[in-house]
Design an enzyme around this catalytic site. Structure first.
Site, mmCIF file in Angstrom:
data_model
loop_
_atom_site.group_PDB
_atom_site.id
_atom_site.type_symbol
_atom_site.label_atom_id
_atom_site.label_comp_id
_atom_site.label_asym_id
_atom_site.label_seq_id
_atom_site.Cartn_x
_atom_site.Cartn_y
_atom_site.Cartn_z
ATOM 1 N N SER A 119 7.353 -6.343 36.955
ATOM 2 C CA SER A 119 8.599 -6.370 37.166
ATOM 3 C C SER A 119 8.939 -6.729 38.261
ATOM 4 C CB SER A 119 9.632 -6.220 36.617
ATOM 5 O OG SER A 119 10.058 -4.366 36.811
ATOM 6 N N ASP A 337 20.934 -1.269 39.430
ATOM 7 C CA ASP A 337 19.446 -1.678 39.963
ATOM 8 C C ASP A 337 18.835 -1.312 40.686
ATOM 9 O OD1 ASP A 337 17.149 -2.508 40.291
ATOM 10 O OD2 ASP A 337 17.488 -4.775 38.792
ATOM 11 N N HIS A 340 14.908 -2.888 41.653
ATOM 12 C CA HIS A 340 13.892 -4.896 41.947
ATOM 13 C C HIS A 340 14.251 -4.945 43.855
ATOM 14 C CE1 HIS A 340 13.342 -4.391 38.070
ATOM 15 N NE2 HIS A 340 12.236 -4.895 38.077
#
Length: 361
Positions: A119, A337, A340
Site C-alpha cells: 500500500s 495509521d 502511510h
C-alpha cells in the site's frame, strides 16, 4: 514518426544513464567497496539532507485531485493542522528541480511506468497521479481498476502509470494449514514485463506476523522475518537480472519507508505514536538510528548484476514523524495509521526525486 520516437527514446535513456552515473553510480561503487552507505567520489547524494519550511508548498491541492482516496487525504478527513504540507526536501549538497508534471509527461510519451508493491506503493502512485493531473488539469485521463492492478493513463501523451499490488514480491500460497510465503519463488513476474520503468517496494508486510515460510524445499514456522526478507529480495533480484533488459527497462527499488510508533526514537518519550506530531525532526540525523530494512536492501542491490537504482527514502521518511494520517485515515478514530502518508505530503518528494533522476538534472 518511428525514427522520431526512437531518437526520443534514446535521449530519454541516455539522460537516465548520465544521472545514474553522476548521482548514484559512485554510490554503487563505494558501497561495493565499503559494504554500504551513502556518498560518492564527488557525486551528490540527493537522499541526504533535511526538511525545510517552504510557503510555496504543497505541490498540488488535494481537493482538486478527484481520485484521491483510501484515507490519504488527511485534510478531508478532518486533520486540523496544515503545517505538514509546507515542507520541502533540501539535499545537503544538491539543488534538485521542482517537479514539473508537464515535462515529466512529455519525456515519458508512449511509456508505461509500473509501481509494484504494498500500500505504500499505492501511496506513491496516488501522489504521482495527483501531481500529473495538477500539471495538466484539462487533459483527459482514464482510471481503470482491475483486480490488483490500477492504471491511470493520459491518452494525449500515451503515458500509463500503473500500480500493481504485491506486498511480498515472492509467491504466497494458501494451504489447509495456513498461508505459506514461498521465499524462492516468483510467478507474478510476467506482469512486470513490458514496462519502461519499474518501481518496486517491499518491506512493510514483512514486519507482520506470518504463518509459514517455504525455503530450500521445506515449509517451516517461526523464521526470523528479516532473514526471510533478505532471501525473498534475493529471489526478486535474481529474477530481475534474468528477465529484465536494462537497456529497455529502468528498474528502481523504493527503500524502506519509516513508521513512527515510539516517540523515544525521536527524543519525545511521552509520544506513543505519530498522533499530534506537527513538525519534522530537525536536522539530517534521525535519533532512533538505522532502519532495520535499510542494510538488507542495500546488500541485496549490491549483489545484482545490474543493480536497481535505490530510491533511498528511508532517512527522509524517518525525519517526517508529522506526515502520517494518524487518526485521520478514515473509519474510526481508534485506527492509528503511522505507516502511510498524508497526501499532499511526503510521497510527493519520492516522485520529485524520481523525476530528478529520470530527467538527468
Amino acid at each position: 514518426m518511428g525514427l522520431v520516437r526512437l531518437a526520443y527514446t534514446a535521449r530519454f535513456f541516455a539522460g537516465f544513464l548520465v544521472m545514474a552515473k553522476v548521482v548514484y553510480g559512485s554510490q554503487l561503487e563505494d558501497s561495493r567497496e565499503e559494504g554500504g552507505g551513502h556518498g560518492g567520489r564527488g557525486g551528490c547524494d540527493i537522499f541526504k539532507g533535511r526538511w525545510v519550511y517552504d510557503e510555496t508548498y504543497p505541490l498540488y491541492d488535494a481537493r482538486n485531485c478527484p481520485f484521491l482516496g483510501r484515507g490519504f487525504d488527511c485534510q478531508k478527513k478532518g486533520r486540523p493542522d496544515g503545517q505538514y504540507l509546507k515542507y520541502r526536501w533540501d539535499p545537503d549538497a544538491c539543488v534538485i528541480p521542482r517537479f514539473d508534471g508537464r515535462d515529466f509527461l512529455e519525456r515519458s510519451r508512449g511509456k508505461k511506468i509500473m509501481l509494484v508493491g504494498d500500500s505504500l506503493s499505492f501511496n506513491q502512485w496516488e501522489s504521482l497521479t495527483c501531481m500529473l493531473h495538477a500539471a495538466v488539469p484539462t487533459s483527459n485521463y482514464t482510471l481503470v481498476q482491475s483486480g490488483l492492478l490500477s492504471t491511470f493513463s493520459f491518452p494525449e501523451y500515451g503515458v500509463s502509470i500503473m500500480a500493481l499490488k504485491n506486498g511480498f514480491l515472492v509467491d504466497v500460497v494458501k494451504k489447509d494449514f495456513g498461508r505459506v510465503l514461498k521465499l524462492e519463488s516468483i510467478s507474478a513476474g510476467e506482469r512486470w514485463k513490458g514496462s519502461d520503468v519499474l518501481i518496486f517496494n517491499s518491506y512493510h508486510w514483512w514486519t507482520h506476523r506470518w504463518d509459514y515460510f517455504q525455503v530450500g524445499g521445506k515449509i517451516i514456522k517461526g523464521m526470523d522475518h528479516m532473514a526471510a526478507y533478505e532471501i525473498a529480495l534475493t529471489t526478486w533480484a535474481n529474477w530481475i537480472d534474468s528477465n529484465i533488459d536494462p537497456l529497455k527497462t529502468k528498474v528502481f527499488f523504493q527503500g524502506a519507508s519509516a513508521s513512527h510508533l515510539n516517540g523515544s526514537e525521536w527524543n519525545q518519550p511521552k509520544a506513543k505514536n505519530c498522533y499530534r506530531q506537527t513538525e519534522p525532526v530537525e536536522g539530517s540525523i534521525y535519533p532512533g538510528g538505522p532502519h532495520p530494512g535499510e542494510a538488507i536492501v542495500k546488500t541485496v542491490l549490491r549483489r545484482m548484476k545490474q543493480p536497481a537504482y535505490l530510491l533511498d527514502i528511508t532517512l527522509l521518511t524517518q525525519l517526517r514523524k508529522d506526515g502520517h494520517p494518524s487518526i485521520y485515515a478514515g473509519g474510526s478514530q481508534k485506527l492509528m495509521d503511522c505507516s502511510h502518508w498524508c497526501l499532499a505530503g511526503v510521497p510527493d518528494t519520492w516522485n520529485q526525486l524520481l523525476y530528478t533522476v529520470l530527467v538527468g538534472h
